[in-house]
Design an enzyme around this catalytic site. Structure first.
Site, short mmCIF file in Angstrom:
data_model
loop_
_atom_site.label_atom_id
_atom_site.label_comp_id
_atom_site.label_asym_id
_atom_site.label_seq_id
_atom_site.Cartn_x
_atom_site.Cartn_y
_atom_site.Cartn_z
N TRP A 126 0.89 -1.13 0.09
CA TRP A 126 -0.04 0.00 -0.03
C TRP A 126 0.64 1.31 0.14
O TRP A 126 0.56 2.26 -0.86
CB TRP A 126 -1.01 0.00 1.23
CG TRP A 126 -2.05 -1.04 1.10
CD1 TRP A 126 -1.98 -2.25 1.72
CD2 TRP A 126 -3.23 -1.12 -0.09
NE1 TRP A 126 -3.05 -2.98 1.16
CE2 TRP A 126 -3.60 -2.33 0.11
CE3 TRP A 126 -3.35 -0.44 -1.12
CZ2 TRP A 126 -4.66 -2.80 -0.68
CZ3 TRP A 126 -4.46 -0.73 -1.93
CH2 TRP A 126 -5.05 -1.92 -1.60
N LYS B 202 -12.16 -1.83 6.84
CA LYS B 202 -11.97 -2.88 7.65
C LYS B 202 -12.56 -2.88 9.16
O LYS B 202 -12.98 -3.66 9.55
CB LYS B 202 -10.26 -2.58 8.05
CG LYS B 202 -9.50 -2.46 6.78
CD LYS B 202 -9.77 -3.70 5.79
CE LYS B 202 -8.59 -3.55 4.59
NZ LYS B 202 -8.91 -4.61 3.57
N ASP C 160 -1.39 6.46 6.53
CA ASP C 160 -2.53 5.77 6.17
C ASP C 160 -2.79 4.69 7.36
O ASP C 160 -2.02 3.54 7.43
CB ASP C 160 -2.00 4.92 4.96
CG ASP C 160 -3.23 3.88 4.33
OD1 ASP C 160 -4.40 3.73 4.99
OD2 ASP C 160 -2.97 3.31 3.12
C1 LIG Z 1 -3.65 -0.07 4.17
C2 LIG Z 1 -4.50 0.18 2.92
N1 LIG Z 1 -4.45 1.36 2.39
C3 LIG Z 1 -5.16 1.57 1.33
C4 LIG Z 1 -6.10 0.49 0.89
C5 LIG Z 1 -6.95 0.75 -0.28
O1 LIG Z 1 -8.35 0.90 0.03
P1 LIG Z 1 -9.47 1.42 -0.78
O2 LIG Z 1 -10.20 -0.04 -1.38
O3 LIG Z 1 -10.64 2.02 0.14
O4 LIG Z 1 -9.17 2.13 -2.02
C6 LIG Z 1 -6.31 -0.68 1.60
C7 LIG Z 1 -7.25 -1.84 1.28
O5 LIG Z 1 -7.44 -2.52 1.72
C8 LIG Z 1 -5.31 -0.95 2.71
O6 LIG Z 1 -5.53 -1.95 3.43
#
Ligand SMILES: Cc1ncc(COP(=O)(O)O)c(C=O)c1O
Length: 326
Positions: free
Chosen positions: A58, A153, A129
């Site tokens: 991520w 989550k 994040d």
């Molecule tokens: C740490 C992290 N950042 C970003 C995301 C991306 O999230 P989204 O699907 O809301 O764009 C996720 C997705 O599970 C994630 O676990």
């Protein structure tokens, strides 16, 4: 809708003890849209600099997005992809002195790596994040410029994000072409009245926060996360190599426990996933990019579910360890 937004903001503020010098707002589009929103708001021209810690999938995506808009440097260049199994500490020399901000991901969901404490950013604003560990522990906002999280989550359905930002950062010029739907200062000012967010997702968020408050708050969520993850890490560590978790111990995630089966055997892994499903233990396959197994133990997972998984892991090991290949 306005009342619902205000109620949710106030619940988040109370639960997380968000200081008065921070603004809270919601955005449609999930966490990924923040990968672009952050440089669009904090960088003022394409020659500006930002420092990123990349220690998992991520943060790597966030880094790639920022590269399209600014000069970005890696704060941990000595940690290649094969070593995405720990949360690096930072030294002053790791951060480019002209960085507008330092970015990191507090919990790398796919790689099962979590920071137990935020990295030191040496006076430069820290942006994080927290999508996969938000609301599983208290947060010390004095360490951060921006904390954001997608809902999916621990606090609601996918497609909604919360941004918690120190007020002075709302005065940054940002890049001239940032769309209104990603303009932090506009979003904080208009409070979801001009660019609405999904009401159903907010209702789920509201009820989830009330549930957390009624169940002991964030300190209790942290205790439970530690307890639940420790049961699974103990099972892995005591399996004589049948289950292997290669994350460094001080960086093991309390919410995403990953492991591989002995020899990373694909047939055995698929069998584990299928058998687990028959026992009502769902979604235990690792992310497609890394394979193996992943046990996500967010706030909604009860202790009983963990104990059932532990028993299943032990039984599966007893039935399959050192057996000839299927
Ligand atoms: C740490 C992290 N950042 C970003 C995301 C991306 O999230 P989204 O699907 O809301 O764009 C996720 C997705 O599970 C994630 O676990």
């Amino acid at each position: 809708m306005t009342e619902l937004v205000q109620e949710c903001k106030s619940l988040f503020k109370n639960l997380l003890k968000i200081p008065d010098n921070f603004s809270i707002f919601f955005m449609s589009g999930g966490a990924t849209s923040q990968f672009a929103s952050i440089p669009l708001n904090l960088i003022d021209n394409p020659n500006s600099m930002a420092s990123y810690v990349v220690n998992g999938a991520w943060s790597n995506l966030a880094f790639d997005e920022c590269k399209r808009m600014a000069k970005v440097t890696l704060a941990n260049p000595n940690q290649p992809k094969k070593d995405w199994n720990y949360a690096p500490k930072l030294q002053k020399s790791d951060i480019h002195p002209e960085s507008k901000y330092v970015y990191y991901c507090d919990n790398e969901t796919i790689h099962g790596v979590e920071y137990s404490q935020p990295p030191e950013s040496f006076g430069i604003d820290l942006v994080t994040d927290m999508t996969s560990n938000f609301l599983t522990k208290p947060v010390d906002f004095t360490k951060f410029g921006i904390v954001y999280s997608g809902a999916q989550k621990n606090w609601g359905p996918a497609g909604l994000a919360i941004v918690i930002i120190r007020n002075d950062l709302l005065n940054k010029k940002g890049l001239p072409y940032k769309p209104k739907s990603m303009d932090y200062s506009y979003l904080a000012k208009t409070d979801s009245s001009e660019i609405p967010v999904p009401a159903f997702a907010l209702v789920v968020a509201r009820e989830t926060i009330k549930w957390i408050m009624a169940n002991g708050g964030l300190t209790r969520m942290n205790e439970l996360s530690v307890q639940k993850s420790q049961i699974l890490y103990d099972t892995i560590d005591q399996s004589n190599g049948f289950y292997v978790n290669s994350v460094k111990k001080d960086s093991r995630s309390r919410v995403n426990i990953i492991c591989k089966l002995q020899g990373n055997d694909k047939v055995l892994t698929d069998l584990f996933v299928n058998e687990a499903q028959k026992h009502g233990l769902l979604q235990v396959a690792g992310h497609q990019s890394v394979g193996g197994l992943r046990f996500s133990v967010y706030n909604g997972m009860p202790l009983d579910g963990i104990l059932r998984l532990q028993q299943f892991m032990k039984d599966f090991q007893a039935n399959h360890q050192n057996k000839p290949k299927l």
